[in-house]
Motif scaffolding. Sequence first.
Motif, mmCIF file in Angstrom:
data_model
loop_
_atom_site.group_PDB
_atom_site.id
_atom_site.type_symbol
_atom_site.label_atom_id
_atom_site.label_comp_id
_atom_site.label_asym_id
_atom_site.label_seq_id
_atom_site.Cartn_x
_atom_site.Cartn_y
_atom_site.Cartn_z
ATOM 1 N N ASP A 1 1.010 2.079 11.916
ATOM 2 C CA ASP A 1 0.613 0.925 12.725
ATOM 3 C C ASP A 1 1.744 0.409 13.605
ATOM 4 O O ASP A 1 1.519 -0.462 14.453
ATOM 5 N N THR A 2 2.944 0.906 13.395
ATOM 6 C CA THR A 2 4.099 0.359 14.112
ATOM 7 C C THR A 2 4.778 1.359 15.034
ATOM 8 O O THR A 2 5.564 0.955 15.895
ATOM 9 N N THR A 3 4.526 2.667 14.863
ATOM 10 C CA THR A 3 5.172 3.671 15.704
ATOM 11 C C THR A 3 4.341 4.944 15.712
ATOM 12 O O THR A 3 3.586 5.213 14.758
ATOM 13 N N VAL A 4 4.508 5.731 16.786
ATOM 14 C CA VAL A 4 3.852 7.050 16.871
ATOM 15 C C VAL A 4 4.872 8.171 16.691
ATOM 16 O O VAL A 4 4.507 9.351 16.737
ATOM 17 N N THR A 5 6.146 7.822 16.492
ATOM 18 C CA THR A 5 7.177 8.838 16.285
ATOM 19 C C THR A 5 6.986 9.491 14.926
ATOM 20 O O THR A 5 6.936 8.796 13.904
ATOM 21 N N PRO A 6 6.869 10.844 14.870
ATOM 22 C CA PRO A 6 6.667 11.496 13.572
ATOM 23 C C PRO A 6 7.916 11.434 12.706
ATOM 24 O O PRO A 6 9.045 11.354 13.213
ATOM 25 N N LEU A 7 7.687 11.465 11.405
ATOM 26 C CA LEU A 7 8.815 11.503 10.476
ATOM 27 C C LEU A 7 9.528 12.840 10.577
ATOM 28 O O LEU A 7 8.884 13.883 10.690
ATOM 29 N N GLY B 1 0.826 -1.201 0.000
ATOM 30 C CA GLY B 1 0.000 0.000 0.000
ATOM 31 C C GLY B 1 0.852 1.238 0.000
ATOM 32 O O GLY B 1 2.074 1.178 0.024
ATOM 33 N N ALA B 2 0.175 2.393 -0.051
ATOM 34 C CA ALA B 2 0.886 3.664 0.019
ATOM 35 C C ALA B 2 1.040 4.015 1.506
ATOM 36 O O ALA B 2 1.501 3.206 2.275
ATOM 37 N N ASP B 3 0.656 5.194 1.908
ATOM 38 C CA ASP B 3 0.584 5.613 3.307
ATOM 39 C C ASP B 3 1.827 5.209 4.108
ATOM 40 O O ASP B 3 1.729 4.509 5.132
ATOM 41 N N HIS B 4 3.020 5.601 3.616
ATOM 42 C CA HIS B 4 4.271 5.340 4.333
ATOM 43 C C HIS B 4 4.451 3.853 4.645
ATOM 44 O O HIS B 4 4.781 3.472 5.773
ATOM 45 N N SER B 5 4.254 3.021 3.697
ATOM 46 C CA SER B 5 4.385 1.584 3.919
ATOM 47 C C SER B 5 5.833 1.140 3.727
ATOM 48 O O SER B 5 6.636 1.804 3.064
ATOM 49 N N PHE B 6 6.160 0.016 4.335
ATOM 50 C CA PHE B 6 7.480 -0.594 4.165
ATOM 51 C C PHE B 6 7.304 -2.097 4.238
ATOM 52 O O PHE B 6 6.266 -2.607 4.670
ATOM 53 N N GLN B 7 8.339 -2.826 3.817
ATOM 54 C CA GLN B 7 8.237 -4.276 3.730
ATOM 55 C C GLN B 7 9.344 -4.961 4.528
ATOM 56 O O GLN B 7 10.487 -4.490 4.567
#
Length: 207
Positions: A111-117, A8-14
């Motif tokens: 979904d994995t962190t609340v730390t902002p980019l 997906g989009a939305d700052h996704s990673f694998q």
Amino acid sequence: MIGSTTPGADHSFQLYDLRVEVICPPGKRIMCGAKADDYFTMEGEMLRLPPGQGFSIYSLGAVLPLLAAKQRVSSPYDWMSSDSDVACPDPNCPSKLRITRTGLRTFRRGDTTVTPLPDTAAPSPNVRELSQSLSVSDEVSIMTVEPDTPRADPASPLFTDVDAEEVKPVEETSAEEIGVTQAEDLHDLRGEADCNSLLDYLRADWG
């Protein structure tokens, strides 16, 4: 946290899913309590064991530091991509743990962190304020050298900038003055030698 299997989009990673299984040489005594084909899986941060199966904490401690790196995509030339077997921490146990990448799983950052980019696109406030306050004329004046500053002889590194009136000429001494000075010094030495000779004579005479 288990992510979606659909990118997906939305700052996704694998991350890779992993399977860690026990490799036991046939006929060898195994000291860590493992059996051939024992295994566990990794899905994101979740470690999963099959029902009814245990796993030695010492064997687990040997392999855990590598799992997060194995989950990340790495260069094919990186040893993390090619090396997969980890020895049992018991030096008397011949078993190994084999790490296998089994598939990619997609996660969303939210979904994995609340730390902002971090906002890497915005310039530093200090740099921006400095660039606004520093005009072109300021830049030119910083690089300008005052032409009226007196300079010392550049041939000598021992001299620094001084006022011209502070530099006084060295007085020359004539050869005659040097000769008189040397004669006076020689006379003083001879007089001192004569006094020493007289004292030695008196000491010898008076016994």
